[in-house]
Write an enzyme that holds these catalytic residues in place. Structure first.
Site, short mmCIF file in Angstrom:
data_model
loop_
_atom_site.label_atom_id
_atom_site.label_comp_id
_atom_site.label_asym_id
_atom_site.label_seq_id
_atom_site.Cartn_x
_atom_site.Cartn_y
_atom_site.Cartn_z
N LYS A 112 0.82 -1.21 0.00
CA LYS A 112 0.00 0.00 0.00
C LYS A 112 0.85 1.26 0.00
O LYS A 112 0.52 2.24 -0.66
CB LYS A 112 -0.95 -0.01 1.20
CG LYS A 112 -2.05 -1.04 1.11
CD LYS A 112 -3.00 -0.96 2.29
CE LYS A 112 -4.13 -1.97 2.15
NZ LYS A 112 -5.07 -1.90 3.30
N LYS A 193 -6.09 -11.68 -6.07
CA LYS A 193 -7.26 -11.90 -5.23
C LYS A 193 -8.35 -10.88 -5.54
O LYS A 193 -8.06 -9.71 -5.81
CB LYS A 193 -6.86 -11.78 -3.75
CG LYS A 193 -8.00 -12.08 -2.80
CD LYS A 193 -7.57 -11.81 -1.37
CE LYS A 193 -8.75 -11.96 -0.43
NZ LYS A 193 -8.43 -11.56 0.95
N LYS A 196 -12.11 -5.40 -2.99
CA LYS A 196 -13.08 -4.30 -3.02
C LYS A 196 -12.45 -3.03 -3.57
O LYS A 196 -13.16 -2.14 -4.03
CB LYS A 196 -13.60 -4.03 -1.60
CG LYS A 196 -14.44 -5.15 -1.04
CD LYS A 196 -15.16 -4.73 0.24
CE LYS A 196 -14.30 -4.87 1.47
NZ LYS A 196 -13.56 -3.73 1.91
#
Length: 328
Positions: A112, A193, A196
């Protein structure tokens, strides 16, 4: 005594079938054999910027999906993280005993951080807050996806470190993964994966997607260069579709192999789409009922928070006493 379980989901983006198969359906199965606490972790969500009005709406939507998926509010606590102040308080207390190097090694932090121009301290401390969520309620069992196992290991390390320094205080949590569907991949890129946060209309099937949208997304899913299913030579896209079907239907591996061997991809996708639509139909119906009843959702969230606050307060008081912090 039944084990206490704790797990949570961020109220960002739209909950998708990966969340449903890898988390929610697992929680539903576990809830009556345990003392369950399921969190909407909004404090985790704000480690990256969220539009405030959208975040507030997503918190409520996430809670409603929990209930629609089968979480029983008469037995399970559905808690919005920020409504129990001890989550943040315990996080600070644990931060003071967490080595910086442990946090800098976290894979999710590095991933991130690489995407951000400016990194907030909250992103670095994310695993400590997750540890606080678990240890606050002295959870015995934490049902998590594979991507969270590193964070859970840090939680166990923190509990062990704190107990060694200050005396036996925290329960050592264990993890549990579902046998099928623990890791659902993106329809557009089956090497990653389902997430969202990933943009693109063809990436994920949302739990609240209408049937026509579900079918459209699955029919566009990536497969491979072969014309039909071959279990001896199968690409990740085909494997992902079969995993989704198996998780929704509960079929055995032998049933899957007998039914799909040699099936053309168009028929495979239609069959998978049928299973997903059928599996989500009762969830979507229940969601509509929950959100149509005035005051019901707020009442459930308020009752759940009131149920867990005494335990949270007891843990924080014990930690303060162990550390020598003043308690009135």
């Amino acid at each position: 005594m039944k084990p206490r379980i704790l797990s949570g989901i961020q109220p960002t983006g739209s909950l998708h079938i990966g969340n449903y198969l890898g988390a929610l359906s697992n929680w539903v199965k576990l809830q009556y054999e345990s003392e369950p606490i399921f969190c909407i972790v909004d404090l985790h969500a704000i480690t990256l910027y969220q539009e405030p009005a959208e975040l507030r709406e997503k918190i409520r939507q996430t809670a409603a999906v929990f209930l629609a998926a089968g979480i029983d509010p008469a037995h399970s606590s559905v808690v919005v993280q920020s409504t129990v102040k001890e989550h943040a308080e315990l996080c600070w207390l644990l931060t003071c005993v967490t080595p910086l190097g442990w946090l800098e090694r976290m894979t999710q932090f590095k991933d991130k951080a690489a995407k951000q121009e400016s990194i907030g301290d909250g992103l670095l401390q994310y695993p400590v807050l997750m540890a606080a969520d678990i240890l606050l309620y002295q959870a015995n069992l934490v049902p998590v996806g594979e991507d969270q196992t590193q964070h859970l290991e840090l939680t166990r390390d923190l509990a062990q470190r704190f107990n060694a320094i200050y005396g036996e205080t925290f329960t050592m949590p264990e993890t549990r993964l579902p046998a099928v569907g623990a890791r659902i991949m993106g329809l557009d890129d089956p090497t990653k994966k389902m997430s969202k946060s990933t943009e693109g209309s063809g990436h994920a099937v949302a739990i609240l997607d209408p049937p026509a949208v579900i079918r459209k997304k699955i029919m566009r899913a990536t497969t491979d260069s072969l014309p039909h299913v071959d279990f001896e030579n199968m690409g990740p896209g085909v494997q992902n579709l079969l995993t989704i079907h198996q998780a929704f239907t509960g079929w055995s591996g032998d049933q899957i192999r007998r039914h799909f061997q040699g099936m053309r991809y168009g028929d495979l996708k239609k069959t998978v789409a049928d299973a997903v639509v059928a599996g989500l139909e009762p969830v979507q119906k229940k969601y509509a009922e929950i959100t149509a009843e005035p005051g019901y959702l707020d009442r459930v969230l308020a009752e759940s928070a009131a149920r867990v606050r005494p335990l949270a307060a007891q843990t924080v008081r014990l930690v303060k006493e162990r550390m020598g912090v003043y308690t009135a």
